[in-house]
Motif scaffolding. Structure first.
Motif, PDB file in Angstrom:
ATOM      1  N   ILE A   1      -9.822  -0.990 -11.673  1.00  0.00           N
ATOM      2  CA  ILE A   1      -8.938  -1.273 -10.540  1.00  0.00           C
ATOM      3  C   ILE A   1      -9.661  -2.139  -9.523  1.00  0.00           C
ATOM      4  O   ILE A   1     -10.877  -2.008  -9.335  1.00  0.00           O
TER       5      ILE A   1
ATOM      6  N   TYR B   1      -8.984  -2.978  -5.512  1.00  0.00           N
ATOM      7  CA  TYR B   1      -8.205  -2.800  -4.288  1.00  0.00           C
ATOM      8  C   TYR B   1      -8.209  -4.135  -3.553  1.00  0.00           C
ATOM      9  O   TYR B   1      -9.263  -4.619  -3.116  1.00  0.00           O
ATOM     10  N   THR B   2      -7.036  -4.722  -3.415  1.00  0.00           N
ATOM     11  CA  THR B   2      -6.968  -6.083  -2.886  1.00  0.00           C
ATOM     12  C   THR B   2      -7.147  -6.146  -1.374  1.00  0.00           C
ATOM     13  O   THR B   2      -7.295  -7.238  -0.814  1.00  0.00           O
ATOM     14  N   ASP B   3      -7.145  -4.991  -0.692  1.00  0.00           N
ATOM     15  CA  ASP B   3      -7.389  -5.019   0.758  1.00  0.00           C
ATOM     16  C   ASP B   3      -8.867  -5.207   1.085  1.00  0.00           C
ATOM     17  O   ASP B   3      -9.219  -5.713   2.156  1.00  0.00           O
ATOM     18  N   THR B   4      -9.754  -4.816   0.139  1.00  0.00           N
ATOM     19  CA  THR B   4     -11.201  -4.951   0.376  1.00  0.00           C
ATOM     20  C   THR B   4     -11.926  -5.666  -0.761  1.00  0.00           C
ATOM     21  O   THR B   4     -13.126  -5.911  -0.659  1.00  0.00           O
TER      22      THR B   4
ATOM     23  N   LEU C   1      -7.747   7.325  -8.346  1.00  0.00           N
ATOM     24  CA  LEU C   1      -7.849   5.961  -7.837  1.00  0.00           C
ATOM     25  C   LEU C   1      -6.483   5.303  -7.696  1.00  0.00           C
ATOM     26  O   LEU C   1      -6.216   4.592  -6.719  1.00  0.00           O
TER      27      LEU C   1
ATOM     28  N   GLU D   1     -12.640  -4.298  -3.495  1.00  0.00           N
ATOM     29  CA  GLU D   1     -13.485  -3.278  -4.123  1.00  0.00           C
ATOM     30  C   GLU D   1     -13.067  -3.099  -5.582  1.00  0.00           C
ATOM     31  O   GLU D   1     -11.884  -2.953  -5.887  1.00  0.00           O
ATOM     32  N   CYS D   2     -14.028  -3.104  -6.477  1.00  0.00           N
ATOM     33  CA  CYS D   2     -13.758  -2.998  -7.913  1.00  0.00           C
ATOM     34  C   CYS D   2     -14.408  -1.730  -8.467  1.00  0.00           C
ATOM     35  O   CYS D   2     -15.597  -1.487  -8.251  1.00  0.00           O
TER      36      CYS D   2
ATOM     37  N   PHE E   1      -3.297  -2.855  -4.885  1.00  0.00           N
ATOM     38  CA  PHE E   1      -4.285  -2.994  -5.952  1.00  0.00           C
ATOM     39  C   PHE E   1      -3.718  -3.747  -7.151  1.00  0.00           C
ATOM     40  O   PHE E   1      -2.501  -3.943  -7.290  1.00  0.00           O
TER      41      PHE E   1
ATOM     42  N   ALA F   1       0.811  -1.223   0.000  1.00  0.00           N
ATOM     43  CA  ALA F   1       0.000   0.000   0.000  1.00  0.00           C
ATOM     44  C   ALA F   1       0.838   1.263   0.000  1.00  0.00           C
ATOM     45  O   ALA F   1       0.431   2.292  -0.554  1.00  0.00           O
TER      46      ALA F   1
ATOM     47  N   ARG G   1      -3.118   2.247  -1.238  1.00  0.00           N
ATOM     48  CA  ARG G   1      -3.767   0.951  -1.018  1.00  0.00           C
ATOM     49  C   ARG G   1      -3.153  -0.057  -1.985  1.00  0.00           C
ATOM     50  O   ARG G   1      -2.679   0.313  -3.064  1.00  0.00           O
TER      51      ARG G   1
END
Length: 351
Positions: free
Chosen positions: A32, A34-37, A52, A39-40, A59, A10, A57
């Motif tokens: 994108i 985000y691999t922590d959540t 973004l 979220e796409c 990603f 991150a 974070r």
């Protein structure tokens, strides 16, 4: 083309020139995860894309250069495979996809039909680079990647620092290239790649003005050279073009007011293959390549062409003789791709 960027840490900061190059070379959409959540987000707005990708974070992100499928938010990567597992790709998979369907959508559909332990073997059958994100934050990369300062890139043509300010750049004067939809795309809006009725994504939009990659992009086109570097053209203003720079094709407007000298073919034999876009190989000798020859009008136009072709990192501009249809021979610049021919791909002599 396209570019996938995997930033596992991150706190890593990606240099601005890499992001500028990524946007310039790949103007057809951004996505994108985000691999922590998990979220796409997908967007056609490169102002938003820039916000973004600079987030602190981890990603996986994708800048698209369209070779197959339409150019809109629906074809921005990644593609949902199953259970919030998503697929990104860089490269065109031979014989998959068409003018309306991206080849990556076809690959994602194939993966749905098979067990996950077979995916690696399936994806290794092509030289295309893939990234798969999983709900637990893990990422699987397939193919040949380039690591730089802890970040992984599916291509290295974004690394060069000798870059013009000609082309696509985000700025305060942004005007959307396409009608702007909501920035967030929830997976349950879609069934088998088709948008459900009642969602905002069904809103019609005008795709009639996509004839030029440099027209109505929503990015500021700089018409002054300023202090920007220009690669040496050795006082030779003639360029032999093929593919999308030819008259009637999508990038022809990049030539500006350059004048057509004539149509001809290379005196020497080279090799050409087409995988979404055409590639000419300097050291493979098969055919004389059909080209259009233009006299480039300004240094600004020279910069735009070099920038479009990612010279000298992806394509490299070199001098060669062209025999025109009137029998004359002119020494011109021609762009050669800096990679090996694609195995089992047929050769062509014109595009």
């Amino acid at each position: 083309m396209c570019l996938i960027i995997h930033k596992p840490n991150a706190d890593t900061i990606i240099p601005q020139h890499i992001l500028d190059n990524a946007e310039t070379i790949n103007p057809d959409g951004f996505g994108i995860v985000y691999t922590d959540t998990n979220e796409c987000i997908r967007t056609m707005d490169y102002n938003h894309a820039h916000e973004l990708i600079i987030a602190k974070r981890p990603f996986v992100a994708h800048y698209r250069y369209a070779t197959r499928g339409t150019i809109d938010k629906a074809t921005c990567h990644p593609y949902h495979v199953q259970d919030l597992i998503r697929l990104f790709s860089n490269g065109t998979v031979a014989d998959l996809g068409d003018d309306k369907t991206c080849d990556t959508a076809v690959v994602a559909d194939y993966l749905k039909r098979y067990k996950q332990d077979t995916w690696e073997a399936m994806l290794s059958m092509t030289e295309t680079r893939f990234a798969i994100t999983y709900p637990d934050g893990s990422v699987a990369r397939h193919g040949s990647w380039h690591e730089k300062d802890g970040v992984f890139y599916s291509k290295n043509n974004c690394f060069h620092t000798k870059k013009s300010t000609i082309g696509y750049h985000y700025g305060k004067t942004y005007t959307p290239r396409y009608q702007t939809y909501e920035n967030y795309w929830e997976e349950d809006y879609w069934d088998n790649g088709v948008c459900n009725t009642g969602t905002s994504f069904n809103t019609p939009y005008d795709m009639s003005d996509t004839s030029s990659a440099y027209e109505n992009t929503g990015f500021k086109i700089v018409d002054k050279l300023g202090d920007q570097d220009i690669y040496d053209w050795q006082d030779i203003d003639l360029v032999a073009v093929y593919g999308t720079l030819k008259s009637g094709f999508s990038n022809h407007d990049v030539l500006g007011n350059s004048s057509l000298v004539g149509v001809g073919k290379t005196v020497s034999k080279y090799a050409m293959q087409k995988q979404g876009i055409p590639y000419v190989y300097e050291h493979e000798h098969r055919d004389q390549i059909t080209v259009e020859v233009y006299e480039v009008d300004t240094d600004t136009t020279k910069l735009r062409i070099d920038n479009l072709e990612s010279h000298p990192h992806f394509y490299e501009r070199k001098l060669t003789d062209i025999e025109l249809t009137d029998g004359s021979v002119r020494t011109c610049w021609l762009y050669f791709v800096q990679q090996k021919p694609i195995e089992n791909m047929p050769y062509i002599h014109t595009y």
